[in-house]
Design a protein around this motif. Sequence first.
Motif, PDB file in Angstrom:
ATOM      1  N   ALA A 113      47.188  32.428  18.499  1.00  0.00           N
ATOM      2  CA  ALA A 113      48.164  33.406  17.086  1.00  0.00           C
ATOM      3  C   ALA A 113      49.074  33.795  19.209  1.00  0.00           C
ATOM      4  CB  ALA A 113      47.935  34.262  16.670  1.00  0.00           C
ATOM      5  N   GLY A 114      48.539  33.733  19.855  1.00  0.00           N
ATOM      6  CA  GLY A 114      49.482  34.389  21.281  1.00  0.00           C
ATOM      7  C   GLY A 114      48.240  36.044  21.359  1.00  0.00           C
ATOM      8  N   ARG A 115      47.358  35.984  21.353  1.00  0.00           N
ATOM      9  CA  ARG A 115      47.266  37.224  21.672  1.00  0.00           C
ATOM     10  C   ARG A 115      45.422  37.798  22.297  1.00  0.00           C
ATOM     11  NH1 ARG A 115      44.999  37.993  14.859  1.00  0.00           N
ATOM     12  NH2 ARG A 115      44.340  35.292  15.882  1.00  0.00           N
ATOM     13  N   THR A 116      45.817  38.403  23.021  1.00  0.00           N
ATOM     14  CA  THR A 116      45.256  38.360  24.317  1.00  0.00           C
ATOM     15  C   THR A 116      43.843  39.125  23.403  1.00  0.00           C
ATOM     16  OG1 THR A 116      46.903  39.383  25.567  1.00  0.00           O
ATOM     17  CG2 THR A 116      44.857  39.483  26.273  1.00  0.00           C
ATOM     18  N   VAL A 117      42.654  38.140  24.065  1.00  0.00           N
ATOM     19  CA  VAL A 117      41.196  38.499  23.977  1.00  0.00           C
ATOM     20  C   VAL A 117      40.329  38.635  24.965  1.00  0.00           C
ATOM     21  CG1 VAL A 117      41.485  37.077  21.543  1.00  0.00           C
ATOM     22  CG2 VAL A 117      40.336  36.362  23.960  1.00  0.00           C
ATOM     23  N   HIS A 118      41.027  38.903  26.333  1.00  0.00           N
ATOM     24  CA  HIS A 118      40.302  38.762  26.893  1.00  0.00           C
ATOM     25  C   HIS A 118      40.982  39.523  28.827  1.00  0.00           C
ATOM     26  CE1 HIS A 118      36.659  40.039  30.062  1.00  0.00           C
ATOM     27  NE2 HIS A 118      37.578  39.091  30.895  1.00  0.00           N
ATOM     28  N   GLN A 119      41.121  40.493  29.371  1.00  0.00           N
ATOM     29  CA  GLN A 119      41.867  40.196  30.397  1.00  0.00           C
ATOM     30  C   GLN A 119      41.441  40.502  31.307  1.00  0.00           C
ATOM     31  OE1 GLN A 119      44.846  43.254  29.686  1.00  0.00           O
ATOM     32  NE2 GLN A 119      44.370  44.737  30.536  1.00  0.00           N
ATOM     33  N   GLY A 120      41.173  40.242  32.867  1.00  0.00           N
ATOM     34  CA  GLY A 120      41.062  40.398  34.141  1.00  0.00           C
ATOM     35  C   GLY A 120      41.844  41.425  35.166  1.00  0.00           C
ATOM     36  N   ARG A 121      41.970  42.111  35.509  1.00  0.00           N
ATOM     37  CA  ARG A 121      42.847  42.989  36.344  1.00  0.00           C
ATOM     38  C   ARG A 121      42.004  42.731  37.430  1.00  0.00           C
ATOM     39  NH1 ARG A 121      44.645  47.857  38.299  1.00  0.00           N
ATOM     40  NH2 ARG A 121      43.249  49.036  37.075  1.00  0.00           N
ATOM     41  N   LEU A 122      42.792  41.810  38.675  1.00  0.00           N
ATOM     42  CA  LEU A 122      42.465  41.899  39.577  1.00  0.00           C
ATOM     43  C   LEU A 122      42.311  42.977  41.006  1.00  0.00           C
ATOM     44  CD1 LEU A 122      43.500  38.114  41.017  1.00  0.00           C
ATOM     45  CD2 LEU A 122      41.831  38.927  39.262  1.00  0.00           C
ATOM     46  N   LEU A 123      41.932  43.720  41.360  1.00  0.00           N
ATOM     47  CA  LEU A 123      42.154  45.005  42.112  1.00  0.00           C
ATOM     48  C   LEU A 123      41.648  44.723  43.568  1.00  0.00           C
ATOM     49  CD1 LEU A 123      38.970  46.817  39.803  1.00  0.00           C
ATOM     50  CD2 LEU A 123      41.109  46.291  40.456  1.00  0.00           C
ATOM     51  N   SER A 124      41.143  43.709  44.132  1.00  0.00           N
ATOM     52  CA  SER A 124      41.636  43.707  45.369  1.00  0.00           C
ATOM     53  C   SER A 124      42.703  42.214  46.144  1.00  0.00           C
ATOM     54  CB  SER A 124      39.820  43.069  46.535  1.00  0.00           C
ATOM     55  OG  SER A 124      40.127  41.556  46.113  1.00  0.00           O
ATOM     56  N   GLU A 125      43.105  43.140  47.201  1.00  0.00           N
ATOM     57  CA  GLU A 125      43.939  41.870  47.367  1.00  0.00           C
ATOM     58  C   GLU A 125      43.426  40.158  47.658  1.00  0.00           C
ATOM     59  OE1 GLU A 125      47.583  40.294  48.623  1.00  0.00           O
ATOM     60  OE2 GLU A 125      47.353  41.871  47.914  1.00  0.00           O
ATOM     61  N   GLY A 126      42.332  40.170  47.969  1.00  0.00           N
ATOM     62  CA  GLY A 126      41.724  39.043  48.451  1.00  0.00           C
ATOM     63  C   GLY A 126      41.914  37.871  47.341  1.00  0.00           C
ATOM     64  N   ASP A 127      41.675  38.720  46.174  1.00  0.00           N
ATOM     65  CA  ASP A 127      41.252  38.059  45.283  1.00  0.00           C
ATOM     66  C   ASP A 127      42.987  37.678  44.280  1.00  0.00           C
ATOM     67  OD1 ASP A 127      38.422  38.350  44.819  1.00  0.00           O
ATOM     68  OD2 ASP A 127      38.682  40.198  43.202  1.00  0.00           O
ATOM     69  N   ARG A 128      43.861  38.676  44.647  1.00  0.00           N
ATOM     70  CA  ARG A 128      45.013  38.058  44.121  1.00  0.00           C
ATOM     71  C   ARG A 128      45.800  37.439  45.256  1.00  0.00           C
ATOM     72  NH1 ARG A 128      45.461  44.605  44.009  1.00  0.00           N
ATOM     73  NH2 ARG A 128      46.191  44.296  45.947  1.00  0.00           N
TER      74      ARG A 128
END
Length: 308
Positions: A113-128
């Motif tokens: 249905a397009g609903r976000t069920v989990h999210q992870g925000r990348l906190l380091s430049e290396g991960d980005r």
Amino acid sequence: MTDQQGCGFEGCCGRRDGNNSGGRSGSSRLIDARMPELARCLTLFQYVQAATGGPVARIDQAGSYAQPSLRGEAFAVRPGSIALRIDGSGIDTAVVARDGDTDSVTLRLLDAAGRTVHQGRLLSEGDRLLVGLAPTVHAGARTAVESAPPEVPAWEDGDQLAQLDAVLTDGGVARRAAFHRYRGGEHRPIEIDVVASVLDHVCSVGLPIGVAVFAPAAMQACAGRVHVTDRTVGGRVFAALAESSVEIDLAGVRAGHLVRSAAAHGPTSALELDDEDGRCVAVITQFGMVGADVHAAWEDLAASLPDA
């Protein structure tokens, strides 16, 4: 957004549009939501702010992902790791979105249905930078797969993990409607108002606990000592637990049940909280191997909780 099935996060991005960024400058792209591809992607990242839940219950945790598991597989909650369990058939899309204004990058798992069920925000430049290694898919591609092998035990006779997996499939609605068939252990309704007191008590005595929070097709769990608790006038309860933050809106909880099922130390109690639609939004219990004294103290506490 009025129920746990709605999106519990701000700034949901589009499910099918490969360059939808929620009205802000930036970009987004679809990545492979299938296991083990998704697991390889998540475990790339070293420092993530991960969140699962909805309006009634939510968990936030900073750290790195443990190997995420599918319904029916083994499951462990370890200190310092983000424990994520999903129903692969319910995860339709995975999206990586970059906000051009802040350069922040967020990975979101969405249902059909397009609903976000989990999210992870990348906190380091290396991960980005590492996010560029995630395999992409074309918009409209079918990526969801069945998550549970046929040998998954039925919840009626199953252990603690079987109960959690039954909740993961549909919020536990079918299980709750047929709870008279539960042969795996004891169950009884309890007063909702005891939740805040339980959290305050385990905080004051230093008793470690485990908490699992559910969204459609996703569960995130943590375990450890509760460092601090708080409660607002409106009935929201907060607990800082190990490296995590748990929030429960008691005004949105319509029923509580204490369920005992087989676990590592024998029969183990779980405090299950349901929303107004009968979907389990959070579970407070003991996960895996804990000290015998911890298990005994938790069971004594559970036995003291009043019936509804």
